[in-house]
Design an enzyme around this catalytic site. Structure first.
Site, PDB file in Angstrom:
ATOM      1  N   ASN A 171      40.645  39.247  35.836  1.00 38.25           N
ATOM      2  CA  ASN A 171      41.244  39.931  36.983  1.00 38.25           C
ATOM      3  C   ASN A 171      41.724  38.866  37.971  1.00 38.25           C
ATOM      4  O   ASN A 171      40.930  38.297  38.706  1.00 38.25           O
ATOM      5  CB  ASN A 171      40.196  40.852  37.623  1.00 38.25           C
ATOM      6  CG  ASN A 171      40.717  41.516  38.887  1.00 38.25           C
ATOM      7  OD1 ASN A 171      41.919  41.534  39.139  1.00 38.25           O
ATOM      8  ND2 ASN A 171      39.804  42.061  39.688  1.00 38.25           N
ATOM      9  N   LYS A 180      43.424  39.233  40.600  1.00 34.56           N
ATOM     10  CA  LYS A 180      43.554  39.700  41.984  1.00 34.56           C
ATOM     11  C   LYS A 180      44.907  39.240  42.544  1.00 34.56           C
ATOM     12  O   LYS A 180      45.874  39.163  41.783  1.00 34.56           O
ATOM     13  CB  LYS A 180      42.362  39.229  42.830  1.00 34.56           C
ATOM     14  CG  LYS A 180      41.038  39.539  42.114  1.00 34.56           C
ATOM     15  CD  LYS A 180      39.825  39.344  42.948  1.00 34.56           C
ATOM     16  CE  LYS A 180      38.591  39.708  42.124  1.00 34.56           C
ATOM     17  NZ  LYS A 180      37.358  39.671  42.874  1.00 34.56           N
ATOM     18  N   HIS A 219      38.848  49.317  41.447  1.00 32.11           N
ATOM     19  CA  HIS A 219      38.149  48.067  41.767  1.00 32.11           C
ATOM     20  C   HIS A 219      37.531  48.187  43.157  1.00 32.11           C
ATOM     21  O   HIS A 219      38.113  48.804  44.057  1.00 32.11           O
ATOM     22  CB  HIS A 219      39.113  46.874  41.710  1.00 32.11           C
ATOM     23  CG  HIS A 219      38.390  45.577  41.784  1.00 32.11           C
ATOM     24  ND1 HIS A 219      37.988  45.043  42.985  1.00 32.11           N
ATOM     25  CD2 HIS A 219      37.948  44.730  40.819  1.00 32.11           C
ATOM     26  CE1 HIS A 219      37.329  43.909  42.742  1.00 32.11           C
ATOM     27  NE2 HIS A 219      37.298  43.702  41.437  1.00 32.11           N
ATOM     28  N   GLU A 244      37.380  46.244  45.544  1.00 32.85           N
ATOM     29  CA  GLU A 244      38.244  45.777  46.644  1.00 32.85           C
ATOM     30  C   GLU A 244      39.247  46.857  47.028  1.00 32.85           C
ATOM     31  O   GLU A 244      39.582  47.027  48.216  1.00 32.85           O
ATOM     32  CB  GLU A 244      38.944  44.470  46.236  1.00 32.85           C
ATOM     33  CG  GLU A 244      37.955  43.309  46.263  1.00 32.85           C
ATOM     34  CD  GLU A 244      38.272  42.181  45.300  1.00 32.85           C
ATOM     35  OE1 GLU A 244      39.408  42.091  44.809  1.00 32.85           O
ATOM     36  OE2 GLU A 244      37.347  41.381  45.039  1.00 32.85           O
ATOM     37  N   GLU A 246      30.400  46.643  38.081  1.00 36.25           N
ATOM     38  CA  GLU A 246      30.512  45.476  38.951  1.00 36.25           C
ATOM     39  C   GLU A 246      29.689  45.704  40.222  1.00 36.25           C
ATOM     40  O   GLU A 246      30.162  46.341  41.171  1.00 36.25           O
ATOM     41  CB  GLU A 246      31.979  45.243  39.339  1.00 36.25           C
ATOM     42  CG  GLU A 246      32.883  44.967  38.158  1.00 36.25           C
ATOM     43  CD  GLU A 246      34.120  44.163  38.560  1.00 36.25           C
ATOM     44  OE1 GLU A 246      34.369  43.143  37.929  1.00 36.25           O
ATOM     45  OE2 GLU A 246      34.807  44.560  39.514  1.00 36.25           O
ATOM     46  N   GLY A 263      32.448  37.696  43.538  1.00 30.93           N
ATOM     47  CA  GLY A 263      32.948  36.568  44.323  1.00 30.93           C
ATOM     48  C   GLY A 263      31.886  35.869  45.135  1.00 30.93           C
ATOM     49  O   GLY A 263      32.203  35.074  46.020  1.00 30.93           O
ATOM     50  N   SER A 303      30.823  37.454  39.263  1.00 25.48           N
ATOM     51  CA  SER A 303      30.423  36.051  39.139  1.00 25.48           C
ATOM     52  C   SER A 303      30.149  35.628  37.697  1.00 25.48           C
ATOM     53  O   SER A 303      29.270  34.797  37.460  1.00 25.48           O
ATOM     54  CB  SER A 303      29.221  35.749  40.051  1.00 25.48           C
ATOM     55  OG  SER A 303      29.586  35.920  41.412  1.00 25.48           O
TER      56      SER A 303
HETATM   57  P1  PGA Z   1      34.325  37.500  40.360  1.00 19.95           P
HETATM   58  O1  PGA Z   1      35.150  38.870  40.477  1.00 19.95           O
HETATM   59  O2  PGA Z   1      34.218  37.169  38.881  1.00 19.95           O
HETATM   60  O3  PGA Z   1      35.145  36.486  41.107  1.00 19.95           O
HETATM   61  O4  PGA Z   1      32.986  37.750  40.960  1.00 19.95           O
HETATM   62  C1  PGA Z   1      34.947  39.915  39.560  1.00 19.95           C
HETATM   63  C2  PGA Z   1      35.858  41.074  39.901  1.00 19.95           C
HETATM   64  O5  PGA Z   1      36.079  41.335  41.091  1.00 19.95           O
HETATM   65  O6  PGA Z   1      36.377  41.757  38.996  1.00 19.95           O
END
Ligand code: PGA
Length: 254
Positions: free
Chosen positions: A12, A14, A98, A100, A170, A176, A215
């Site tokens: 992903n 983003k 997601h 976010e 998630e 993140g 992560s």
């Molecule tokens: P990350 O993000 O691997 O940077 O923690 C995962 C995601 O948001 O899909």
């Protein structure tokens, strides 16, 4: 049962990578994943990179996904993109819900309940994201949250089609942050999600792929991907570098 499900490792991006950067990335990624077997590979890219990535990945094992989609086919929805628009570009799938988008852009379960079946009807593979906040986990509310999201977001998907949905668990506190869920936490939540699907259809429960996200790095991928109910990973930060993403793909390979 687990062995029948082909793992999926999805990167992903983003809001990262211009088209030029995306081209450099895909040229670095393709040779690194061309000989791995037993794993599906996807990159989930900004809308502006979709056409170029579909073209560059054509004939390879790498599938190209969008990161969001509106539920209506067309209309007065400034700034939005519809399923037919994605399907026309020969995009393979779309990330939906997601955290976010839920937190920063007010994505609702009500909209997701429409988006998931719309994506399936357009031939797009949905990756539905679910997961609890840190406060919800600390309050013992993880299962309640997952039951709510899975129940509501998939309510309009027919039982026979449930197995075609990919779900990404998630935990929001792990996204993140560098704070990966322990294998036990990930396995427990994902087994719970699978049981929710099984309660609707035993067949779909056995088919549905459930990914872990939050992560995931080359260093921790193998341990997470070895867990019985985890069918792959949704990778954010560590997917931005082709070499690092390819190492995670390698960890999922048969
Ligand atoms: P990350 O993000 O691997 O940077 O923690 C995962 C995601 O948001 O899909």
């Amino acid at each position: 049962m687990a062995s029948e499900r082909v793992p999926l490792v999805a990167g992903n991006w983003k809001m990262h990578k211009t088209e030029e950067e995306a081209e450099q990335y895909i040229q670095a990624l393709l040779p690194r994943v061309s000989s791995v077997s037993g794993v599906d590979v996807a990159i989930c890219v900004p809308f502006t990179d979709l056409r170029a990535m579909v073209d560059s990945a054509r004939g390879s094992r790498v599938e190209v996904y969008a990161q969001n989609m509106h539920q209506e086919a067309q209309g007065a929805f400034t700034g939005e993109i519809s399923a037919p628009m994605l399907a026309e570009l020969a995009v393979h799938g779309v990330v939906l819900g997601h955290s976010e988008r839920r937190e920063l852009f007010a994505e609702t379960d009500r909209a997701l309940a429409q988006k998931v079946p719309v994506a399936l009807a357009a031939g797009l593979k949905p990756i539905l994201c679910v997961g609890e906040t840190e406060e919800e986990r600390d309050a013992g509310d993880t299962e309640r949250k997952l039951r709510h999201q899975v129940g509501e977001d998939l309510a309009a998907v027919a039982d026979a089609e449930l197995g075609a949905v990919v779900i990404a668990y998630e935990p929001i506190w792990a996204i993140g942050t560098g704070r990966v869920a322990t294998p036990e936490q990930a396995q427990e939540a994902i087994a719970f999600i699978r049981a929710l699907i099984e309660a609707r259809s035993a067949e779909a429960g056995a088919q549905v792929r459930i990914l872990y996200g939050g992560s995931v790095k080359p260093e921790n991928a193998a341990e997470l991907l070895a867990l019985p109910d985890i069918d792959g990973a949704l990778v954010g930060g560590a997917s931005l570098d082709a070499e690092s993403f390819a190492r995670i793909v390698g960890a999922a390979a048969a």
